[in-house]
Design a protein around this motif. Structure first.
Motif, short mmCIF file in Angstrom:
data_model
loop_
_atom_site.label_atom_id
_atom_site.label_comp_id
_atom_site.label_asym_id
_atom_site.label_seq_id
_atom_site.Cartn_x
_atom_site.Cartn_y
_atom_site.Cartn_z
N GLU A 222 0.86 -1.18 0.00
CA GLU A 222 0.00 0.00 0.00
C GLU A 222 0.90 1.23 0.00
O GLU A 222 1.68 1.43 0.93
CB GLU A 222 -0.90 0.00 1.24
N GLY A 292 6.01 2.34 1.55
CA GLY A 292 4.72 1.64 1.52
C GLY A 292 4.53 0.73 2.71
O GLY A 292 5.45 0.50 3.51
N PRO A 295 0.26 -4.96 3.18
CA PRO A 295 -1.18 -5.05 3.46
C PRO A 295 -1.46 -6.00 4.61
O PRO A 295 -0.83 -7.05 4.76
CB PRO A 295 -1.75 -5.60 2.14
#
Length: 326
Positions: A222, A292, A295
């Motif tokens: 993400e 990032g 997830p």
């Protein structure tokens, strides 16, 4: 040992993935029977059946040569052509994200033999338990391993630093898959890699990435942020230096050219402080960064690269860029 007792509990065999057990000056795998030495407090965890590195190369640490010592001394005295315009700010954000996950986060640094640009404040935080890994032994190396086969159990770390390493790895996607594996759900990765920068690793330098290409390699994460780490002015200064280096293979002349360029072109990099937030800088950047999260709902077994994952979002970005350049 340079690696903490807490992280030692998560070490696994790079060959069979069974847990490792400390035995004197080595780590032993009870699964496959492999024995991994500890050299000067640094475990050497390399699977020779799956890596080009050899354990025997580390068993007798070589002292630095006079030439290496001279190069290091010159680097501390001479001005630099490079300027990382994003790392310090990004590491502050990285640290904030870490402490949102844990009060005592564990962080893996891949390629951490020496301190990366902008890491000073992060490394100075004694609340963070670091594991600095590399294929070379230097000041900060706590463990030697192949970055494409990380010897840590699943979900060991709250954060991973992957700064200026990806372009050195012939099979870098294996390393990214390993990062996914060793990160906890919602764990944070910070990556920097080269784009408009000349070859710096010789025969061990394999790839360059656009900003979009960099993001795509981390498409299973993400996205928190991305952007320019080294700007167009830095890239231009490097290009001038390498243009001049192209005229000769004489080692003394090349050393002189490097010194000359550092002393006469160092000022160019400061233009990047003005250019870093401009859209056009991305297309001519020396390097880019990506931050990032892993997830929380990542399905086990789906950490391999998926060629179908180039979805409509990325295709839309490409189409808009093509229209902008027409």
């Amino acid at each position: 040992m340079k690696i903490s007792t807490a992280i030692r509990e998560y070490l696994i065999c790079p060959h069979c993935r069974a847990r490792l057990h400390s035995r004197g000056e080595s780590f032993v795998c009870k699964g496959c029977g492999n024995d991994y030495p500890v050299v000067a407090g640094v475990p050497i965890l390399i699977d020779e059946t799956a890596s080009s590195f050899r354990i025997s190369n580390y068993e007798r640490p070589m002292p630095r040569t006079r030439a290496e010592r001279a190069k290091r001394a010159a680097r501390t005295v001479l001005p630099k052509l490079s300027l990382n315009v994003a790392a310090r700010r990004n590491y502050r954000q990285f640290r904030e994200l870490l402490f949102a996950i844990s009060t005592n986060p564990r962080v893996l640094i891949i390629g951490g033999a020496t301190a990366g640009a902008g890491t000073e404040e992060l490394l100075a935080d004694d609340r963070i338990d670091f594991a600095s890994t590399d294929a070379a032994i230097d000041d900060h190396t706590a463990l030697v391993c192949d970055a494409q086969v990380l010897p840590f159990a699943d979900q060991t770390f709250d954060g991973v630093v992957f700064q200026a390493v990806m372009f050195y790895l012939p099979e870098y996607q294996r390393c990214i898959n390993e990062i996914l594996r060793v990160l906890k759900p919602q764990g944070v990765v910070y990556s920097e890699t080269a784009f408009m920068e000349q070859v710096v690793g010789g025969e061990y330098d394999f790839y360059r990435f656009t900003m979009l290409g960099h993001e795509y390699q981390f498409r299973q994460f993400e996205k928190v942020s991305s952007g320019v780490s080294g700007g167009p002015a830095m890239a231009t200064a490097w290009s001038i230096q390498y243009l001049l280096l192209s005229f000769t293979e004489n080692s003394y002349l090349r050393a002189g050219i490097r010194v000359l360029c550092k002393c006469t072109l160092f000022w160019m990099k400061y233009f990047d402080l003005l250019l870093v937030h401009k859209r056009g800088a991305v297309d001519a950047a020396a390097g880019t960064y990506f931050m990032g999260r892993r997830p929380a709902d990542l399905t086990p077994g789906l950490t391999q690269p998926n060629p179908q994952a180039f979805d409509e979002t990325y295709q839309g970005l490409i189409q808009s860029d093509v229209r902008a350049h027409r």
